[in-house]
Enzyme design. Structure first.
Site, PDB file in Angstrom:
ATOM      1  N   ARG A  12       0.991  -1.140  -0.057  1.00 37.10           N
ATOM      2  CA  ARG A  12       0.043   0.022  -0.093  1.00 37.10           C
ATOM      3  C   ARG A  12       0.750   1.200  -0.085  1.00 37.10           C
ATOM      4  O   ARG A  12       1.101   2.130  -0.992  1.00 37.10           O
ATOM      5  CB  ARG A  12      -1.000  -0.126   1.364  1.00 37.10           C
ATOM      6  N   GLU A  13       1.680   1.596   1.159  1.00 35.77           N
ATOM      7  CA  GLU A  13       2.375   2.661   1.085  1.00 35.77           C
ATOM      8  C   GLU A  13       3.581   2.527   0.237  1.00 35.77           C
ATOM      9  O   GLU A  13       3.904   3.772  -0.515  1.00 35.77           O
ATOM     10  CB  GLU A  13       2.990   2.942   2.538  1.00 35.77           C
ATOM     11  N   HIS A  72      -6.967  -0.736   3.281  1.00 33.82           N
ATOM     12  CA  HIS A  72      -6.952   0.888   3.733  1.00 33.82           C
ATOM     13  C   HIS A  72      -8.256   1.583   3.193  1.00 33.82           C
ATOM     14  O   HIS A  72      -8.846   1.259   2.329  1.00 33.82           O
ATOM     15  CB  HIS A  72      -5.845   1.526   3.019  1.00 33.82           C
ATOM     16  N   ARG A 131      -8.679  -0.644  12.513  1.00 32.61           N
ATOM     17  CA  ARG A 131      -7.617   0.193  12.963  1.00 32.61           C
ATOM     18  C   ARG A 131      -8.065   1.795  12.517  1.00 32.61           C
ATOM     19  O   ARG A 131      -8.336   1.942  11.443  1.00 32.61           O
ATOM     20  CB  ARG A 131      -6.315   0.103  12.446  1.00 32.61           C
ATOM     21  N   THR A 165       3.251  12.070   9.791  1.00 31.65           N
ATOM     22  CA  THR A 165       2.907  11.893   8.131  1.00 31.65           C
ATOM     23  C   THR A 165       3.663  12.707   7.341  1.00 31.65           C
ATOM     24  O   THR A 165       4.016  12.215   6.291  1.00 31.65           O
ATOM     25  CB  THR A 165       1.476  12.557   8.125  1.00 31.65           C
ATOM     26  N   HIS A 192       3.466   5.160  12.673  1.00 34.38           N
ATOM     27  CA  HIS A 192       3.763   5.238  11.135  1.00 34.38           C
ATOM     28  C   HIS A 192       4.826   6.644  11.010  1.00 34.38           C
ATOM     29  O   HIS A 192       4.293   7.504  10.945  1.00 34.38           O
ATOM     30  CB  HIS A 192       2.370   5.551  10.363  1.00 34.38           C
ATOM     31  N   HIS A 194       7.322   8.866   8.885  1.00 32.23           N
ATOM     32  CA  HIS A 194       7.938   8.967   7.524  1.00 32.23           C
ATOM     33  C   HIS A 194       9.534   9.218   7.478  1.00 32.23           C
ATOM     34  O   HIS A 194       9.771   9.736   8.684  1.00 32.23           O
ATOM     35  CB  HIS A 194       7.228   9.970   6.810  1.00 32.23           C
ATOM     36  N   HIS A 286      40.702  -1.617   9.103  1.00 35.34           N
ATOM     37  CA  HIS A 286      39.318  -2.243   9.539  1.00 35.34           C
ATOM     38  C   HIS A 286      39.529  -3.927   9.180  1.00 35.34           C
ATOM     39  O   HIS A 286      39.288  -4.637   9.917  1.00 35.34           O
ATOM     40  CB  HIS A 286      38.139  -1.777   8.934  1.00 35.34           C
TER      41      HIS A 286
END
Length: 307
Positions: A12-13, A72, A131, A165, A192, A194, A286
């Site tokens: 979805r996202e 959704h 939800r 958001t 959620h 971002h 390293h």
């Protein structure tokens, strides 16, 4: 022990990433891979967007996966009805809660609450879990966010999402925010986050520390603008830093490659966990130290993620 679940929203996202469009078959394959990695919740799409999205969500629901499948939905009866046709186990209903967003929707605070309550009740009347998402909740008036979320809980929502958001929160602010909301709301809380400022994983961890019980992720951090919390580093961080087991970490590289293939978005060589160079060393100091004892320059053994 702190509770932490991963809800993956790649379908979805993740598909809201500019230029990304998965076919139905690709979505089903990705959903199967996520389920095989023990991802407990999969947000499969927004059925009201198009017939293809609706058909994909329906196909994924028909797979009878172990994961809980979500659809959704805006806080609109028509959107909820579109989600109900896909036979999902849960509908994620959202509405913007900032003053600016409400103005753009031509809603008052009260009419937004009314829309949220009607949508949640409609979904619950049809036997699905809900939800409720207070979109842009981290920038909205807290007392109003509590008011609309409490109304959604009373209408039947058992999970509440408080999203960052536009990705402007810091870990300290997120931790305090979720601590405050967890003291006010009797429901499971989702974060959620971002990644606009590159802090999505750190903010997601802070949300768990503050009382969130689930975090939304995408494979390879796909999503709107700079994406959201990437599943790979977040899941490993939970294990390495908090001792919390979530998904099968050994499956992360193959899922990452699968989504890279179908999304067309290449994985950076320096991407944590799944990037080609994630466990490579170039500097002589390293390399010599790692040959002597890998712990010298390793935060954790690469083999926990199949590397």
């Amino acid at each position: 022990m702190t509770k932490a679940l991963i809800l993956d929203s790649t379908l979805r996202e993740g598909e809201q990433t500019p230029g990304v469009s998965f076919s139905i078959e690709e979505k089903v394959e990705i959903a199967r891979a996520l389920d095989d990695a023990n991802v407990p919740m999969i947000e499969a799409g927004h059925p009201a967007v198009s017939k293809d999205v609706s058909d994909a969500v329906k196909r994924i629901s028909a797979e009878r996966l172990t994961a809980q499948i979500l659809a959704h939905s805006r806080a609109m009866i028509s959107d909820v009805d579109a989600a109900l046709t896909t036979d999902v186990q849960r509908i994620a209903i959202f509405i913007g809660v900032t003053e600016t967003k409400l103005k753009s929707l031509k809603m008052t605070e009260e009419t937004a609450i009314e829309a949220a309550v009607k949508s949640v009740q409609h979904a619950r009347d049809h036997g699905v879990k809900v939800r409720f998402t207070a979109e842009d909740g981290t920038r909205a008036d807290r007392n109003y966010v509590v008011k609309i979320c409490q109304a959604a809980i009373e209408a039947g929502a058992d999970r509440i999402s408080i999203p960052d958001t536009v990705g402007i929160m810091t870990p300290d602010a997120v931790r305090e925010t979720f601590s405050w909301f967890s003291s006010k709301l009797n429901a499971e809380l989702d974060a959620h986050c971002h990644n606009d400022l590159g802090m999505a994983s750190a903010n997601a961890l802070a949300a768990i520390e503050g009382g969130a019980t689930a975090v939304h992720t995408t494979v390879n951090g796909l999503g709107e603008r700079a994406g959201i919390t990437s599943m790979e580093p977040f899941a490993v961080a939970l294990k390495v830093l908090k001792g919390i087991d979530t998904v099968n970490l050994g499956k992360l590289p193959e899922i990452s490659l699968l989504v890279e293939k179908y999304s067309g978005v290449p994985i950076s060589p320096v991407q944590p966990i799944v990037g080609e160079n994630a466990f490579s060393h170039k500097g002589g100091v390293h390399a010599a130290a790692v040959i002597f004892d890998p712990k010298t320059y390793q935060a954790f053994p690469p083999n926990i993620v199949g590397r």
